[in-house]
Design a protein around this motif. Structure first.
Motif, PDB file in Angstrom:
ATOM      1  N   TRP A 239      -1.936  17.749  -2.037  1.00  0.00           N
ATOM      2  CA  TRP A 239      -3.217  17.047  -2.709  1.00  0.00           C
ATOM      3  C   TRP A 239      -3.826  17.202  -3.505  1.00  0.00           C
ATOM      4  N   ARG A 240      -3.214  18.900  -3.746  1.00  0.00           N
ATOM      5  CA  ARG A 240      -4.810  20.052  -4.810  1.00  0.00           C
ATOM      6  C   ARG A 240      -5.159  19.860  -6.327  1.00  0.00           C
ATOM      7  N   GLY A 241      -6.068  19.056  -6.583  1.00  0.00           N
ATOM      8  CA  GLY A 241      -6.732  18.895  -7.254  1.00  0.00           C
ATOM      9  C   GLY A 241      -7.097  17.403  -7.425  1.00  0.00           C
ATOM     10  N   GLY A 242      -6.748  16.415  -6.194  1.00  0.00           N
ATOM     11  CA  GLY A 242      -6.517  15.158  -6.870  1.00  0.00           C
ATOM     12  C   GLY A 242      -5.563  14.331  -7.475  1.00  0.00           C
ATOM     13  N   TYR A 243      -3.903  14.904  -7.365  1.00  0.00           N
ATOM     14  CA  TYR A 243      -3.232  14.390  -7.404  1.00  0.00           C
ATOM     15  C   TYR A 243      -1.711  15.128  -6.868  1.00  0.00           C
ATOM     16  N   LEU A 244      -1.317  13.945  -6.652  1.00  0.00           N
ATOM     17  CA  LEU A 244      -0.028  14.107  -5.785  1.00  0.00           C
ATOM     18  C   LEU A 244       1.204  15.127  -6.477  1.00  0.00           C
ATOM     19  N   HIS A 245       1.846  16.445  -5.523  1.00  0.00           N
ATOM     20  CA  HIS A 245       2.443  17.364  -6.286  1.00  0.00           C
ATOM     21  C   HIS A 245       3.704  17.025  -6.211  1.00  0.00           C
ATOM     22  N   THR A 246       4.477  16.491  -6.606  1.00  0.00           N
ATOM     23  CA  THR A 246       5.448  16.234  -6.229  1.00  0.00           C
ATOM     24  C   THR A 246       6.868  17.536  -6.197  1.00  0.00           C
ATOM     25  N   GLY A 247       6.965  18.442  -6.793  1.00  0.00           N
ATOM     26  CA  GLY A 247       7.512  19.622  -6.583  1.00  0.00           C
ATOM     27  C   GLY A 247       8.952  19.540  -7.797  1.00  0.00           C
ATOM     28  N   ASP A 248       8.420  18.341  -8.493  1.00  0.00           N
ATOM     29  CA  ASP A 248       9.785  18.451  -9.659  1.00  0.00           C
ATOM     30  C   ASP A 248       8.992  19.197 -10.141  1.00  0.00           C
ATOM     31  N   ILE A 249       9.979  19.419 -11.333  1.00  0.00           N
ATOM     32  CA  ILE A 249      10.206  19.679 -12.806  1.00  0.00           C
ATOM     33  C   ILE A 249      10.834  18.785 -14.044  1.00  0.00           C
ATOM     34  N   GLY A 250       9.669  17.975 -14.824  1.00  0.00           N
ATOM     35  CA  GLY A 250       9.948  17.321 -15.753  1.00  0.00           C
ATOM     36  C   GLY A 250       9.287  17.424 -17.134  1.00  0.00           C
ATOM     37  N   THR A 251      10.334  16.577 -18.008  1.00  0.00           N
ATOM     38  CA  THR A 251       9.913  15.817 -19.270  1.00  0.00           C
ATOM     39  C   THR A 251       9.587  15.200 -19.421  1.00  0.00           C
ATOM     40  N   ILE A 252       8.792  13.896 -20.489  1.00  0.00           N
ATOM     41  CA  ILE A 252       8.345  13.176 -21.047  1.00  0.00           C
ATOM     42  C   ILE A 252       8.475  12.786 -22.606  1.00  0.00           C
ATOM     43  N   ASP A 253       9.278  12.008 -23.134  1.00  0.00           N
ATOM     44  CA  ASP A 253       9.978  11.622 -24.249  1.00  0.00           C
ATOM     45  C   ASP A 253       8.919  10.915 -24.901  1.00  0.00           C
ATOM     46  N   GLN A 254       8.995  10.551 -26.463  1.00  0.00           N
ATOM     47  CA  GLN A 254       8.407   9.711 -27.391  1.00  0.00           C
ATOM     48  C   GLN A 254       7.564   7.958 -26.512  1.00  0.00           C
ATOM     49  N   GLU A 255       9.561   8.018 -26.264  1.00  0.00           N
ATOM     50  CA  GLU A 255       9.448   6.237 -25.595  1.00  0.00           C
ATOM     51  C   GLU A 255       8.856   6.323 -24.146  1.00  0.00           C
ATOM     52  N   GLY A 256       8.573   7.545 -23.505  1.00  0.00           N
ATOM     53  CA  GLY A 256       7.567   7.278 -22.498  1.00  0.00           C
ATOM     54  C   GLY A 256       8.262   7.269 -21.177  1.00  0.00           C
ATOM     55  N   TYR A 257       9.970   8.332 -21.571  1.00  0.00           N
ATOM     56  CA  TYR A 257      11.024   7.933 -20.439  1.00  0.00           C
ATOM     57  C   TYR A 257      10.538   9.693 -19.658  1.00  0.00           C
ATOM     58  N   LEU A 258      10.562   9.564 -18.653  1.00  0.00           N
ATOM     59  CA  LEU A 258      10.260  10.509 -17.966  1.00  0.00           C
ATOM     60  C   LEU A 258      12.052  11.171 -17.321  1.00  0.00           C
ATOM     61  N   LYS A 259      11.932  12.564 -17.409  1.00  0.00           N
ATOM     62  CA  LYS A 259      13.478  13.344 -16.234  1.00  0.00           C
ATOM     63  C   LYS A 259      12.938  14.432 -15.881  1.00  0.00           C
ATOM     64  N   ILE A 260      13.605  14.431 -15.111  1.00  0.00           N
ATOM     65  CA  ILE A 260      13.441  15.597 -13.666  1.00  0.00           C
ATOM     66  C   ILE A 260      14.444  16.353 -14.356  1.00  0.00           C
ATOM     67  N   THR A 261      14.514  17.272 -14.716  1.00  0.00           N
ATOM     68  CA  THR A 261      15.274  18.834 -15.067  1.00  0.00           C
ATOM     69  C   THR A 261      15.472  19.522 -13.753  1.00  0.00           C
ATOM     70  N   ASP A 262      14.530  19.968 -12.981  1.00  0.00           N
ATOM     71  CA  ASP A 262      14.911  20.265 -11.511  1.00  0.00           C
ATOM     72  C   ASP A 262      14.146  20.138 -10.922  1.00  0.00           C
TER      73      ASP A 262
END
Length: 553
Positions: free
Chosen positions: A414-437
């Motif tokens: 919970w460092r920084g007050g957010y739960l860290h997923t450990g996942d790397i991802g991007t968000i596109d202009q439509e708002g969709y998350l994509k986990i890349t690794d």
């Protein structure tokens, strides 16, 4: 000036968000709706309500009190559903034991959770027999038995499940208590260290149920409504089967619990019971689509949510070719689990199949009440351009507040007050998350980050490949280099070599889809790929297993 708190009339009832609030209405409104356990049992929602009361009463007779912990070791069954409700509703804590862990890991979780009673299927008696002398303290055991015969065991069995229910009160009164009371505990199956205990309150599970239904119900692609027939193919010990049994019960839908996962049996249940909504990991779907029995079954009404690992487009296409309405969900043990769903937006329904597949395989749009960010190392938000990647961090009312008895790791989570997923991802202009690794699985070679998930998806598009995994192997010059493990289809064994796969990926590099540095130096053909207890690729084991092989070669 501070905020104005509401005034409560002395006689007004404060209604805590408790799991029992999910059960009353469906039992009253849909008393004859069915709940089916494989080939063993059919019962109604009316039966469910009575059996939940009897179970709680019976457990109380065994000495279970508020705050005690009741463990369950069972296949997916009507009994498990009853435990989902009865145990937390009486103020106790439900520990869903991962039966696929090793005996030593199961021992650790039983002792760490401080289980007071263990409900155990006859098939798992040998596991408890092997660790009995090290369970602290000695637990009361309740037998779950589908055979009708008394098993031979040296364990001291206190009673049998149906006998316990028969002795219970069908009108047991469930108390009110704090909505922040712990309702469930289970253990993550990470590839490093001991399993970590995560826990959820009544309030969190109720809000997760309503958040899930807000995202899933209604009109459009991939929806889950009252006319659906639900069968989970995600173990009930794993994050409450993604919390969907609570949502299914609240909706009052027909529910099918399959027991042990055997592809032919699962397909038979889908056909016999007209199942329309399920969820599973990619490996389970792959087994179902590879079964010869799939040729006999119409899957065109089946909606399937895929989670636990990335959904390769090649596998999604196989499912779509069968008519399956497939799409991705995202979450983790620490998040209860659902964070996103990859539903198509209305304007996407007219897109061609290939374009739709890209959306279906993304990680999805956040559920209501989920704040999801992609950030850099300093917690700065990154552009939503579909290409800039960073770590996924989240806030939501249903995220675990820590790891059980592990404050140091909890603070790191919970460092920084957010739960860290450990996942790397991007968000596109439509708002969709994509986990890349996964942060720990991304391959760092010569200063570049290479996505193992992207490489796996491209390799799986080769017509000869049925399964693959890509991991980073230490390299003295580049730091790491990707290694591809490939399982070929039985009829293509010996027909494809290392150069074939590398040339296949080179075509994508020539088109600019991947970097040329992403082409693995080595491709190994294997019979099987190591997986964790919940069917995820065990990349830690792969790195350990093949690092020496590659360096020696």
């Amino acid at each position: 000036m501070s905020e104005q708190l509401i005034e409560r009339t002395p006689s007004a009832h404060y209604n805590p968000l408790l799991i029992k609030s999910l059960l009353d209405n469906p039992i009253r409104q849909f008393p004859e709706q069915e709940i089916v356990y494989g080939d063993f049992k059919r019962q109604t929602y009316r039966d469910l309500g009575e059996r939940v009361s009897r179970l709680a009463s019976g457990l109380a007779g065994l000495g279970v009190r508020r705050g005690d912990t009741v463990a369950v070791m069972d296949w997916d069954s009507h009994r498990y559903l009853e435990c989902f409700f009865a145990v937390p509703m009486m103020g106790a804590v439900l520990h869903t034991v991962n039966i696929r862990l090793s005996p030593e890991q199961i021992l650790y979780t039983i002792n760490h959770a401080e289980d007071d009673v263990i409900l155990v299927n006859t098939e798992f008696l040998p596991v408890l027999e092997a660790i009995r002398d090290r369970i602290e303290p000695v637990k009361k055991l309740v037998l779950l038995n589908d055979t009708g015969q008394t098993p031979a065991t040296t364990l001291d069995i206190g009673t049998e499940y149906e006998t316990l229910l028969a002795s219970g009160d069908p009108d047991y009164k469930f108390p009110d208590f704090s909505e922040d009371a712990r309702a469930t505990t289970f253990y993550t199956t990470g590839t490093t260290g001991l399993p970590k205990g995560v826990y959820f309150s009544h309030r969190q599970l109720v809000l997760h149920t309503f958040g899930t239904l807000a995202a899933l119900t209604g009109t459009g692609q991939g929806r889950f409504n009252r006319d659906d027939v639900y069968m989970p193919i995600t173990p009930m010990f794993h994050v409450h089967a993604w919390g969907i049994p609570y949502a299914a019960t609240l909706l009052g839908v027909k529910q099918i619990y399959p027991g042990r996962y055997v592809p032919e049996q699962l397909l038979s249940l889908i056909q016999r019971e007209s199942v329309t909504f399920s969820h599973c990991v990619p490996t389970i779907l792959q087994m179902l689509l590879a079964s010869p029995k799939v040729e006999e079954i119409d899957l065109s009404r089946w909606k399937v949510t895929i989670g636990g690992a990335a959904l390769p487009q090649a596998l999604a296409k196989q499912a779509r070719d069968r008519g399956v309405d497939i799409f991705t969900a995202y979450g983790m043990s620490e998040t209860c689990p659902l964070l996103t769903l990859a539903h198509l937006k209305p304007h996407m329904l007219d897109w061609d199949e290939e374009r739709q597949l890209e959306i279906r395989c993304k990680t999805g749009l956040p559920l209501p009440l989920v704040e999801l960010r992609v950030v850099d190392e300093d917690m700065n938000d990154l552009p939503h351009d579909g290409t800039t990647s960073g770590e996924v961090v989240v806030r939501s009312p249903w995220l675990t507040q820590g790891y059980l008895k592990d404050p140091q790791t909890s603070e790191q989570l919970w460092r920084g007050g957010y739960l860290h997923t450990g996942d790397i991802g991007t968000i596109d202009q439509e708002g969709y998350l994509k986990i890349t690794d996964r942060l720990k699985d991304v391959i760092k070679t010569g200063g570049e980050w290479i996505s193992s998930l992207e490489l796996e998806d491209l390799i799986l598009k080769h017509p000869a490949v049925t399964e693959t995994a890509v991991v980073g192997i230490p390299d003295p010059k580049w730091g790491e280099r990707p290694l591809a493990l490939v399982v070929l289809k039985p009829d293509r064994t010996g027909q494809v070599d290392e150069a074939t796969i590398r040339d296949w990926l080179k075509d994508f590099a020539d088109k600019g889809i991947i970097s040329k540095w992403g082409i693995p130096d080595r491709v190994l053909f294997v019979d099987s790929i190591p997986k964790t207890s919940v069917g995820k690729l065990n990349k830690k084991e792969m790195r350990q297993q093949y690092a020496q092989t590659i360096q020696g070669g």
